[in-house]
Design a protein around this motif. Structure first.
Motif, PDB file in Angstrom:
ATOM      1  N   LEU A  30      11.891  -1.438  -6.811  1.00 39.65           N
ATOM      2  CA  LEU A  30      10.906  -1.424  -5.730  1.00 39.65           C
ATOM      3  C   LEU A  30       9.484  -1.475  -6.294  1.00 39.65           C
ATOM      4  O   LEU A  30       8.627  -2.215  -5.797  1.00 39.65           O
ATOM      5  N   LEU A  31       9.289  -0.683  -7.362  1.00 40.47           N
ATOM      6  CA  LEU A  31       7.973  -0.650  -8.009  1.00 40.47           C
ATOM      7  C   LEU A  31       7.576  -2.049  -8.470  1.00 40.47           C
ATOM      8  O   LEU A  31       6.466  -2.523  -8.211  1.00 40.47           O
ATOM      9  N   LEU A  34       7.194  -4.541  -5.303  1.00 34.13           N
ATOM     10  CA  LEU A  34       5.982  -4.282  -4.520  1.00 34.13           C
ATOM     11  C   LEU A  34       4.736  -4.619  -5.322  1.00 34.13           C
ATOM     12  O   LEU A  34       3.769  -5.166  -4.792  1.00 34.13           O
ATOM     13  N   GLY A  35       4.798  -4.279  -6.626  1.00 38.56           N
ATOM     14  CA  GLY A  35       3.650  -4.595  -7.465  1.00 38.56           C
ATOM     15  C   GLY A  35       3.367  -6.085  -7.454  1.00 38.56           C
ATOM     16  O   GLY A  35       2.222  -6.514  -7.410  1.00 38.56           O
ATOM     17  N   TRP A  39       1.174  -4.931  -3.680  1.00 41.69           N
ATOM     18  CA  TRP A  39      -0.034  -4.248  -4.180  1.00 41.69           C
ATOM     19  C   TRP A  39      -0.927  -5.209  -4.939  1.00 41.69           C
ATOM     20  O   TRP A  39      -2.153  -5.158  -4.823  1.00 41.69           O
TER      21      TRP A  39
ATOM     22  N   SER B  34      14.237   1.691   0.544  1.00 41.85           N
ATOM     23  CA  SER B  34      13.572   0.702  -0.317  1.00 41.85           C
ATOM     24  C   SER B  34      13.288  -0.564   0.463  1.00 41.85           C
ATOM     25  O   SER B  34      12.201  -1.149   0.368  1.00 41.85           O
ATOM     26  N   VAL B  37      10.365  -0.068   2.917  1.00 47.72           N
ATOM     27  CA  VAL B  37       9.078  -0.038   2.205  1.00 47.72           C
ATOM     28  C   VAL B  37       8.703  -1.440   1.753  1.00 47.72           C
ATOM     29  O   VAL B  37       7.560  -1.884   1.909  1.00 47.72           O
ATOM     30  N   PHE B  38       9.704  -2.152   1.231  1.00 47.34           N
ATOM     31  CA  PHE B  38       9.409  -3.503   0.727  1.00 47.34           C
ATOM     32  C   PHE B  38       8.962  -4.422   1.858  1.00 47.34           C
ATOM     33  O   PHE B  38       7.965  -5.141   1.740  1.00 47.34           O
ATOM     34  N   GLY B  41       5.529  -3.452   3.011  1.00 46.01           N
ATOM     35  CA  GLY B  41       4.520  -3.831   2.030  1.00 46.01           C
ATOM     36  C   GLY B  41       4.250  -5.322   2.054  1.00 46.01           C
ATOM     37  O   GLY B  41       3.101  -5.766   2.061  1.00 46.01           O
ATOM     38  N   PRO B  84      -0.389   1.487  -8.505  1.00 42.52           N
ATOM     39  CA  PRO B  84       0.864   0.966  -7.932  1.00 42.52           C
ATOM     40  C   PRO B  84       1.963   2.020  -7.917  1.00 42.52           C
ATOM     41  O   PRO B  84       2.721   2.115  -6.933  1.00 42.52           O
ATOM     42  N   THR B  88       3.694   3.257  -4.469  1.00 39.69           N
ATOM     43  CA  THR B  88       5.123   3.071  -4.239  1.00 39.69           C
ATOM     44  C   THR B  88       5.808   4.414  -4.029  1.00 39.69           C
ATOM     45  O   THR B  88       6.641   4.562  -3.122  1.00 39.69           O
ATOM     46  N   TYR B  92       7.606   5.236  -0.570  1.00 34.98           N
ATOM     47  CA  TYR B  92       9.054   5.420  -0.628  1.00 34.98           C
ATOM     48  C   TYR B  92       9.442   6.820  -0.162  1.00 34.98           C
ATOM     49  O   TYR B  92      10.340   6.986   0.668  1.00 34.98           O
TER      50      TYR B  92
END
Lengths: 173, 243
Positions: A30-31, A34-35, A39, B34, B37-38, B41, B84, B88, B92
């Protein structure tokens, strides 16, 4: 009841290695996602806006300074122009005064000269007249003297002489 | 006591490995959280404009919020690296907390739909990740020597306490989140149990349930905030010059 206590202590499932691995994988995934997709672009946009605003402020500041500078220049120029105009007027006034004085001076001198020449002429005329008078007086005296001498002449002659004299006098005029 | 008797959909000894157990409900809910959130986002950052509107405004507010958290702990020059991560984590954990507040889903006797953060294993995983990251960045940003000296500063005899602190930080960070969310879920479960006992129970349970859901939403937000805040505190202890 044992299930109850156990679940109070460790939760529904307890510590499951599998869950942990899945959580780790999901979170890191996810990090990363999303990055990359959220973001990154968002922060880029915010940075862009920051730069834009900073740039705009800079430009505004610069143009303000420019305007101020130009205003200063203009006012200086105006002041200089005013000074020039003042100088020109002053000069003109001075020149005019000078000219006035000159004209007056020359007029006075001219008048003086004319007066002088008139006086001289008068003087000359007077002398001429006096001279003429003197001449006449002299000739008349001679004439009178000769007439006095001619008295001893005859009545007839005397009369003729007088007439002649009168005639002469008339002619003389 | 209904909810407490629910069983978890366990998959034990997965692939024949004796220590590898999955709670499939957790796996499902982690995936759902997840995914939400994705999607949020990505949806918020499509079609971005210099003059933000609507959803983009909200996301920018969120970024500023996390920036504020980071900024209160460390210099922004190093802190920007963790933006970031903070975003996140916050998104999350908040979404995960909310999943259990909105509803708990029970299929048969199996509890499928709940907060993934109501499981200690999951919160401890997140906490461990954060603490491990703090050590990683401590070494990366300040060098091994400075990192090691951090353990004997300001006084050498603090070394054992510093080491214990790392473990206690991990435990408290994870268990705080778990405890709050799990407690909220237990109470919600009890209230649901009360509501299903009869018409009188239903009427009696409605008001406290609504109140408790509101409170749980608040708790969910606060816990996500605290988690991110403490993450940044631990990170700053390791990466900042003045600690």
């Amino acid at each position: 009841m044992q299930g109850f206590t156990e679940s109070l202590v460790l939760g529904a499932g307890g510590l499951n290695i599998g869950d942990m691995i899945v959580q780790l994988v999901f979170f890191l995934g996810l990090l990363a996602l999303l990055g990359k997709f959220a973001w990154g672009p968002l922060m880029k946009m915010m940075k862009e806006r920051e730069d834009y605003v900073a740039n705009e402020i800079n430009t505004a500041e610069k143009s303000r300074e420019e305007a101020q500078r130009m205003q200063r220049e203009a006012s200086e120029e105006l002041k200089a122009t005013r000074q020039d105009a003042q100088n020109i007027i002053e000069d003109a006034r001075k020149t005019a005064g000078q000219q006035e004085k000159d004209i007056l001076e020359s007029a006075r001198a001219e008048a003086e000269r004319m007066k002088e020449s008139a006086r001289q002429e008068i003087e000359q005329e007077k002398e001429k007249a006096v001279q003429a008078l003197k001449d006449q007086v002299a000739s008349m005296s001679v004439m009178i003297a000769s007439k006095v001498i001619e008295k001893e002449l005859s009545q007839k002659d005397q009369e003729a002489l007088i007439n002649q004299y009168i005639d002469e006098a008339g002619e003389e005029r | 006591m209904n909810s407490l008797n629910h069983e978890a959909p366990m998959w034990e000894d997965a692939f024949g490995i004796s220590w590898l157990d999955f709670n499939l409900s957790n796996v499902l809910m982690m995936f759902v959280a997840s995914l939400i959130v994705f999607i949020l986002g990505v949806a918020a950052t499509r079609n971005m404009q210099r003059y933000p509107t609507g959803f983009q405004n909200f996301m920018e507010w969120l970024i500023d919020f996390i920036k504020g958290i980071i900024g209160s702990n460390m210099d922004w020059r190093t802190g920007r690296l963790f933006l970031p991560l903070g975003l996140t984590l916050f998104a999350y954990i908040f979404v995960a907390n909310m999943l259990g507040v909105v509803t708990n889903g029970v299929v048969g006797h199996t509890l499928w739909w709940k907060s993934p953060t109501a499981d200690p294993g999951i919160t401890l995983t997140l906490a461990t990740l954060v603490v491990v990251l703090s050590h990683y960045y401590g070494v990366k940003l300040r060098g091994g020597g400075e990192y090691a000296k951090g353990f004997v500063r300001p006084l050498p005899f603090l070394l054992p306490f510093k080491i214990i602190e790392e473990f206690s930080n991990t435990l408290t960070l994870g268990l705080r989140l778990y405890g709050n969310i799990y407690a909220g879920e237990i109470l919600l479960g009890l209230l649901v149990g009360l509501a299903t006992t009869g018409i009188g129970g239903f009427i009696g349970a409605t008001v406290p349930m609504v109140a408790w859901m509101g409170f749980s939403t608040f708790i969910g937000f606060i816990q996500a905030f605290i988690f991110v805040m403490l993450t940044m505190v631990y990170l700053s202890h390791k990466v900042s010059e003045d600690h």
